[in-house]
Write an enzyme that holds these catalytic residues in place. Structure first.
Site, PDB file in Angstrom:
ATOM      1  N   HIS A  92     -10.948  -7.872  -0.025  1.00 20.26           N
ATOM      2  CA  HIS A  92     -10.504  -6.961   1.037  1.00 20.26           C
ATOM      3  C   HIS A  92     -10.674  -5.501   0.610  1.00 20.26           C
ATOM      4  O   HIS A  92      -9.884  -4.631   0.976  1.00 20.26           O
ATOM      5  CB  HIS A  92      -9.040  -7.243   1.392  1.00 20.26           C
ATOM      6  CG  HIS A  92      -8.722  -7.098   2.846  1.00 20.26           C
ATOM      7  ND1 HIS A  92      -8.643  -8.163   3.702  1.00 20.26           N
ATOM      8  CD2 HIS A  92      -8.452  -6.010   3.614  1.00 20.26           C
ATOM      9  CE1 HIS A  92      -8.327  -7.756   4.916  1.00 20.26           C
ATOM     10  NE2 HIS A  92      -8.221  -6.442   4.893  1.00 20.26           N
TER      11      HIS A  92
ATOM     12  N   ARG B 144     -16.342   0.977   3.805  1.00 19.09           N
ATOM     13  CA  ARG B 144     -15.873   2.357   3.689  1.00 19.09           C
ATOM     14  C   ARG B 144     -16.957   3.402   3.956  1.00 19.09           C
ATOM     15  O   ARG B 144     -16.699   4.384   4.652  1.00 19.09           O
ATOM     16  CB  ARG B 144     -15.224   2.586   2.321  1.00 19.09           C
ATOM     17  CG  ARG B 144     -13.799   2.022   2.204  1.00 19.09           C
ATOM     18  CD  ARG B 144     -13.200   2.416   0.871  1.00 19.09           C
ATOM     19  NE  ARG B 144     -11.814   1.993   0.704  1.00 19.09           N
ATOM     20  CZ  ARG B 144     -11.416   0.894   0.086  1.00 19.09           C
ATOM     21  NH1 ARG B 144     -12.323   0.059  -0.403  1.00 19.09           N
ATOM     22  NH2 ARG B 144     -10.131   0.606  -0.041  1.00 19.09           N
TER      23      ARG B 144
ATOM     24  N   GLY C  56     -16.861  -3.070  -2.352  1.00 18.25           N
ATOM     25  CA  GLY C  56     -17.419  -2.167  -3.343  1.00 18.25           C
ATOM     26  C   GLY C  56     -18.834  -1.701  -3.086  1.00 18.25           C
ATOM     27  O   GLY C  56     -19.344  -0.851  -3.816  1.00 18.25           O
TER      28      GLY C  56
ATOM     29  N   ARG D 237       0.840  -1.194   0.000  1.00 24.03           N
ATOM     30  CA  ARG D 237       0.000   0.000   0.000  1.00 24.03           C
ATOM     31  C   ARG D 237       0.880   1.250   0.000  1.00 24.03           C
ATOM     32  O   ARG D 237       1.336   1.692   1.058  1.00 24.03           O
ATOM     33  CB  ARG D 237      -0.920   0.001   1.220  1.00 24.03           C
ATOM     34  CG  ARG D 237      -1.800  -1.244   1.325  1.00 24.03           C
ATOM     35  CD  ARG D 237      -2.579  -1.294   2.623  1.00 24.03           C
ATOM     36  NE  ARG D 237      -3.281  -2.566   2.764  1.00 24.03           N
ATOM     37  CZ  ARG D 237      -3.951  -2.943   3.858  1.00 24.03           C
ATOM     38  NH1 ARG D 237      -3.995  -2.123   4.905  1.00 24.03           N
ATOM     39  NH2 ARG D 237      -4.549  -4.116   3.918  1.00 24.03           N
TER      40      ARG D 237
ATOM     41  N   ARG E 258      -7.676  -3.752  -0.987  1.00 25.41           N
ATOM     42  CA  ARG E 258      -6.586  -3.276  -0.138  1.00 25.41           C
ATOM     43  C   ARG E 258      -5.408  -4.239  -0.034  1.00 25.41           C
ATOM     44  O   ARG E 258      -4.394  -3.917   0.562  1.00 25.41           O
ATOM     45  CB  ARG E 258      -7.123  -2.990   1.270  1.00 25.41           C
ATOM     46  CG  ARG E 258      -8.059  -1.801   1.319  1.00 25.41           C
ATOM     47  CD  ARG E 258      -8.816  -1.716   2.633  1.00 25.41           C
ATOM     48  NE  ARG E 258      -7.961  -1.728   3.804  1.00 25.41           N
ATOM     49  CZ  ARG E 258      -7.256  -0.680   4.243  1.00 25.41           C
ATOM     50  NH1 ARG E 258      -7.298   0.469   3.584  1.00 25.41           N
ATOM     51  NH2 ARG E 258      -6.522  -0.773   5.327  1.00 25.41           N
TER      52      ARG E 258
END
Length: 431
Positions: A316, A378, A356, A193, A319
């Site tokens: 994930h 998120r 998503g 990341r 990520r």
């Protein structure tokens, strides 16, 4: 939040928005505006924002998740009596108000001072099941208390290397009322990341997101300490903690970093597990076991062979692996497996979906593809960063209310009738 019958809760929420004419807690119901506001709120702590909201590599897998959801279009049916609608469902013998789960996300204390406590309370207030992360910034017991006696909760396990610690955590989760166990399979090592690497940002090495360990009697006994149920300092400022430990002689900072290092060595050691290792979990967990991170049909079929109760199709949230398949594309392939379809049809397998999800239409698409429930991540973190518990509640309520209304507009009055209706409800459109 006032208690109302679940069949009318979502309708009432929708109606009240217009009748009360109050601005939403988050300033908008539009996800893009909410995301932008979360970033603005976190502007002085941007690495913390990126730690939670960023993706692996170039971000291509995160983008693939959205492309996959966008390319499948809903084809609604009309002149169906959908006046009375229900989004209630049953999973593992338990009745749920809606097929939406709060996904496990660690280190929420880096986003808001109340961290997971706010999220667990919000889930209970909205009647939505909560999945706790092993990387939480509060203890198992504190989160269970916040979720309350009527809250529905599962525990997500980052599998410790040592057996005595794994057993201790499983026993604590069961004692605290977590009824199902989610084992994350796609994070045996941390993904690449760049947004975190650029700033060397990870809260865990500073003792934020390690509270499950610090409150565990088996883990703490190794160092001669009693378990503690602590609340990390907010805002999280790693530079200050590092300086206090290394240059300031701060005993508390030094202790936190020492314990955090040991905890990570046991739970994030880089040691990969095999299918055979699952027997250990089956021997020490009394309840449903769900594997999170399945993307191949062959792995889904292997899970069935192992007697696993369910799995979550997930990458994930993009990520972990850059350039991976979009999660809905993976679900599409998996739900063409005769073995998976038969196990699901016979009640021997539960299929869930993650990665998503942003809107009620996304939930409907995943269920039409064959999922029996979905996880949302998120968006509720945006809400948490902006407004704590109230922000999380708005995200959960608007997502389910959107789904409740859209389901009727599609021609369905029972959410369970959506499951597996890909051929009649969805059309793939490649731009």
């Amino acid at each position: 939040m006032t208690s109302v019958p679940e069949s009318s809760r979502w309708r009432k929420y929708f109606k009240d928005i217009y009748e009360q004419a109050k601005p939403p807690v988050l300033g908008s119901f539009a996800l893009k505006e909410i995301e932008d506001k979360a970033r603005e709120v976190m502007k002085d702590h941007l690495p913390a924002y990126m730690f939670v909201f960023g993706s692996a590599g170039t971000g291509s897998t995160d983008a693939a998740n959205r492309r996959a959801l966008d390319r499948w279009k809903i084809v609604p049916a009309v002149l169906k009596d959908c006046t009375n609608r229900s989004v209630e469902t049953t999973i593992f013998g338990a009745k749920f108000n809606a097929p939406v789960f709060v996904a496990p996300v660690g280190a929420q204390g880096a986003l808001h001072p109340d961290g997971e406590i706010a999220t667990a309370k919000a889930a209970a207030a909205c009647g939505i099941p909560y999945i706790m992360s092993s990387g939480s910034s509060r203890s198992i017991e504190d989160i269970a208390r916040a979720n309350g006696p009527n809250g529905q909760r599962w525990y997500q396990l980052y599998w410790p290397h040592t057996e005595d610690l794994a057993i201790s955590i499983l026993k604590r989760a069961k004692a605290a009322g977590f009824t199902a166990l989610v084992i994350t399979l796609d994070a045996m090592v941390l993904g690449w990341r760049p947004h975190d690497l650029d700033t060397a940002y990870t809260p865990f090495i500073y003792g934020v997101g390690t509270q499950v360990g610090f409150s565990d009697p088996v883990f703490m006994k190794r160092f001669g300490y009693e378990p503690v149920h602590e609340t990390p300092v907010f805002p999280f400022e790693p530079e200050k903690i590092r300086d206090a430990a290394m240059n300031g002689g701060d005993a508390n900072a030094q202790k936190a970093m020492k314990l955090a290092k040991a905890w990570l060595a046991d739970t994030s050691s880089g040691s990969f597990r095999s299918w055979d290792d699952l027997q250990f979990i089956k021997d020490h967990w009394d309840g449903p076991i769900i594997l999170k991170g399945i993307l191949r049909a062959s792995d889904a079929e292997k899970a069935i062979d192992m007697g696993i109760h369910g799995f979550i199709v997930s990458n994930h949230g993009g990520r972990q692996i850059d350039g991976a398949i979009g999660a809905l594309d993976a679900l599409s392939k998996i739900m063409r497996s005769p073995k998976v379809l038969e196990a699901q049809r016979n009640g021997n397998l539960t299929v869930l979906f993650d990665s998503g999800i942003r809107t009620g239409s996304d939930v409907i698409k995943a269920m039409a593809m064959g999922a029996q429930g979905v996880l949302i991540a998120r968006p509720y973190l945006y809400g948490l960063a902006i407004a704590g518990q109230a922000g999380v509640e708005q995200i959960l309520m608007q997502t389910v209310t959107d789904m409740h209304a859209t389901m009727g507009l599609c021609g369905y009055n029972d959410v369970n009738d959506l499951i597996g209706k890909r051929d009649e409800l969805l059309e793939r459109v490649d731009d």
